[in-house]
Design an enzyme around this catalytic site. Structure first.
Site, PDB file in Angstrom:
ATOM      1  N   ALA A  68     -39.535  17.793 -19.138  1.00  0.00           N
ATOM      2  CA  ALA A  68     -40.470  18.819 -19.614  1.00  0.00           C
ATOM      3  C   ALA A  68     -41.517  18.111 -20.343  1.00  0.00           C
ATOM      4  O   ALA A  68     -42.751  18.206 -20.154  1.00  0.00           O
ATOM      5  CB  ALA A  68     -40.002  20.292 -19.963  1.00  0.00           C
TER       6      ALA A  68
ATOM      7  N   VAL B   7     -34.799  24.548 -18.218  1.00  0.00           N
ATOM      8  CA  VAL B   7     -35.757  23.612 -17.911  1.00  0.00           C
ATOM      9  C   VAL B   7     -35.383  22.159 -18.865  1.00  0.00           C
ATOM     10  O   VAL B   7     -35.214  22.417 -20.000  1.00  0.00           O
ATOM     11  CB  VAL B   7     -37.428  24.076 -18.223  1.00  0.00           C
ATOM     12  CG1 VAL B   7     -38.238  22.825 -18.118  1.00  0.00           C
ATOM     13  CG2 VAL B   7     -37.506  25.228 -17.476  1.00  0.00           C
ATOM     14  N   CYS B   8     -35.237  21.089 -18.298  1.00  0.00           N
ATOM     15  CA  CYS B   8     -34.792  19.951 -18.958  1.00  0.00           C
ATOM     16  C   CYS B   8     -35.941  19.621 -19.965  1.00  0.00           C
ATOM     17  O   CYS B   8     -36.825  19.474 -19.666  1.00  0.00           O
ATOM     18  CB  CYS B   8     -34.376  18.727 -18.174  1.00  0.00           C
ATOM     19  SG  CYS B   8     -34.288  17.312 -18.853  1.00  0.00           S
ATOM     20  N   ILE B   9     -35.476  19.320 -21.310  1.00  0.00           N
ATOM     21  CA  ILE B   9     -36.432  19.086 -22.294  1.00  0.00           C
ATOM     22  C   ILE B   9     -37.054  17.687 -22.066  1.00  0.00           C
ATOM     23  O   ILE B   9     -38.281  17.875 -22.167  1.00  0.00           O
ATOM     24  CB  ILE B   9     -35.835  19.290 -23.756  1.00  0.00           C
ATOM     25  CG1 ILE B   9     -37.134  19.406 -24.518  1.00  0.00           C
ATOM     26  CG2 ILE B   9     -34.720  18.327 -24.000  1.00  0.00           C
ATOM     27  CD1 ILE B   9     -36.581  19.651 -25.854  1.00  0.00           C
TER      28      ILE B   9
ATOM     29  N   PHE C 276     -33.879  22.975 -14.084  1.00  0.00           N
ATOM     30  CA  PHE C 276     -34.886  22.269 -13.201  1.00  0.00           C
ATOM     31  C   PHE C 276     -35.134  21.051 -14.001  1.00  0.00           C
ATOM     32  O   PHE C 276     -35.105  20.878 -15.310  1.00  0.00           O
ATOM     33  CB  PHE C 276     -36.007  23.302 -13.560  1.00  0.00           C
ATOM     34  CG  PHE C 276     -35.951  24.694 -13.064  1.00  0.00           C
ATOM     35  CD1 PHE C 276     -36.618  24.927 -11.775  1.00  0.00           C
ATOM     36  CD2 PHE C 276     -35.436  25.624 -13.722  1.00  0.00           C
ATOM     37  CE1 PHE C 276     -36.286  25.984 -11.136  1.00  0.00           C
ATOM     38  CE2 PHE C 276     -34.894  26.934 -13.208  1.00  0.00           C
ATOM     39  CZ  PHE C 276     -35.703  27.096 -11.826  1.00  0.00           C
TER      40      PHE C 276
END
Lengths: 130, 100, 126
Positions: free
Chosen positions: A82, A77-79, A39
């Site tokens: 995010a 989820v891409c840090i 994501f």
């Protein structure tokens, strides 16, 4: 066949997450493997535990969580994306001194390298976005 | 190669450019708002008819039906598919490019 | 010993900078991806060509108040990302020429770009 899925848009605003979900589900039901769902961009919002859609509508977040649970999906989820957008897991919240976290069950936060690795390991990379 | 398009051709040039860069034998899947590009009687009918000469064009029926359209509204030669068909198309093509 | 996999990655950039975050976040993927030693190409089509316009002027403290990330394109060479391709038609219909771009690129016609796309293993579109 092994697929990598990239979701670039948030839930409800755009159909990308719905299409990605339907594709992923169809692939799994037809015996294919999903190496990872990644994501990115506003797609990180698909992982917000605090989402409360109207009762007569689909719940995009729990739908992903349930699919993830059923098929043991790796949902990342891409840090960087995010953090920009206020999506934190417990560890990140602590590390950044924030008072809450909001990642839904079945998702994990990690780096962009996980997207590249998914591209390397998967036989097909599918992009859903705007 | 499989090209996927999800934009209405009235909104963005994704379909036009997808057609411009597709080669003989490629497949094009129209889904989400791109299904409007598959319909008869629009100003994009000529573009799609031209594309059909060299490429296979598919329309995702759930997206078509959601928007009040049926296969009878679709340009002849465009093939119907569903999510499982979408999966098969991506299995059959080594390279998949999304024209967002 | 595990065989090292080298795949062809193509990043397709079709959106203008600043109006949306796609250009910046796409560049972030390219930078991280560079560490994986894959065969990387970048294509600039449609408004994506505007990402490479010279003389972009903004910073967090001035102008629109957004970081100017355009200089990062010039740093790509240092990451061994050297294959940048611009679609000739997109560039020309925007009134731009190679002299307007901030990095060295190869300008491709339709057939060349189509061939490049067809050769890829992974196409990431932004």
């Amino acid at each position: 066949m092994k697929f990598g899925i990239l979701v670039n848009e948030g839930p409800y605003q755009h159909q990308a997450s719905d299409s990605a979900y339907q594709f992923t589900k169809a692939a799994l039901e037809n015996g294919h493997e999903i190496y990872r769902v990644f994501f990115y961009h506003d797609g990180v919002y698909n992982a917000s535990r605090l989402t409360v859609p109207p009762q007569d509508d689909r719940n995009i977040v729990t739908r992903w969580s349930d699919l993830g649970k059923k098929y043991k999906l790796d949902m990342v989820v891409c840090i960087a994306a995010a953090q920009r957008r206020g999506l934190l897991d417990e560890n990140e919240a602590k590390r950044q001194g924030k008072d809450a976290d909001n990642i839904a069950e079945g998702f994990r936060i990690s780096g962009l390298g996980q997207l590249i690795e998914s591209g390397i390991q998967s036989e097909r990379m599918m992009v859903f976005g705007d | 190669m499989l090209h996927t398009v999800n934009k209405s051709p009235f909104d963005k040039n994704s379909l036009e450019n997808c057609v411009r860069f597709s080669r003989k034998g490629h497949s094009i899947l129209l889904f989400e708002d791109a299904i409007y590009g598959a319909l008869k009687g629009t100003r994009f009918e000529a573009l799609l008819t031209e594309a059909l000469k060299n490429t296979s064009v598919y329309v995702l029926v759930p997206d078509l039906e959601a928007r009040g359209m049926r296969m009878e509204n679709v340009i002849e030669g465009v093939k119907a598919t569903d999510y499982a068909g979408f999966v098969n198309l991506s299995v059959d093509n080594k390279t998949v490019q999304a024209w967002l | 010993m595990e065989e090292e996999v080298i795949k062809k990655f193509l990043y397709v950039n079709r959106k203008a900078p600043y109006g949306t975050i796609y250009a910046l976040e796409s560049l972030e993927v390219v930078l991280i991806g560079a560490a994986f030693d894959q065969d990387v190409s970048l294509a600039f089509i449609d408004d994506g060509v505007y990402q490479l316009k010279k003389d972009q002027q903004t910073s967090v403290d001035s102008g629109i108040g957004v970081k100017d990330f355009s200089r990062t394109y010039r740093a790509l060479e240092g990451y061994d990302v050297e294959k940048l391709y611009v679609d000739r038609k997109s560039m020309e219909e925007r009134g731009l020429s190679e002299d307007d771009l901030l990095v060295d690129v190869q300008v491709f016609d339709e057939a060349q770009m189509a061939e490049l796309m067809e050769q890829q293993d992974v196409v990431l579109s932004f």
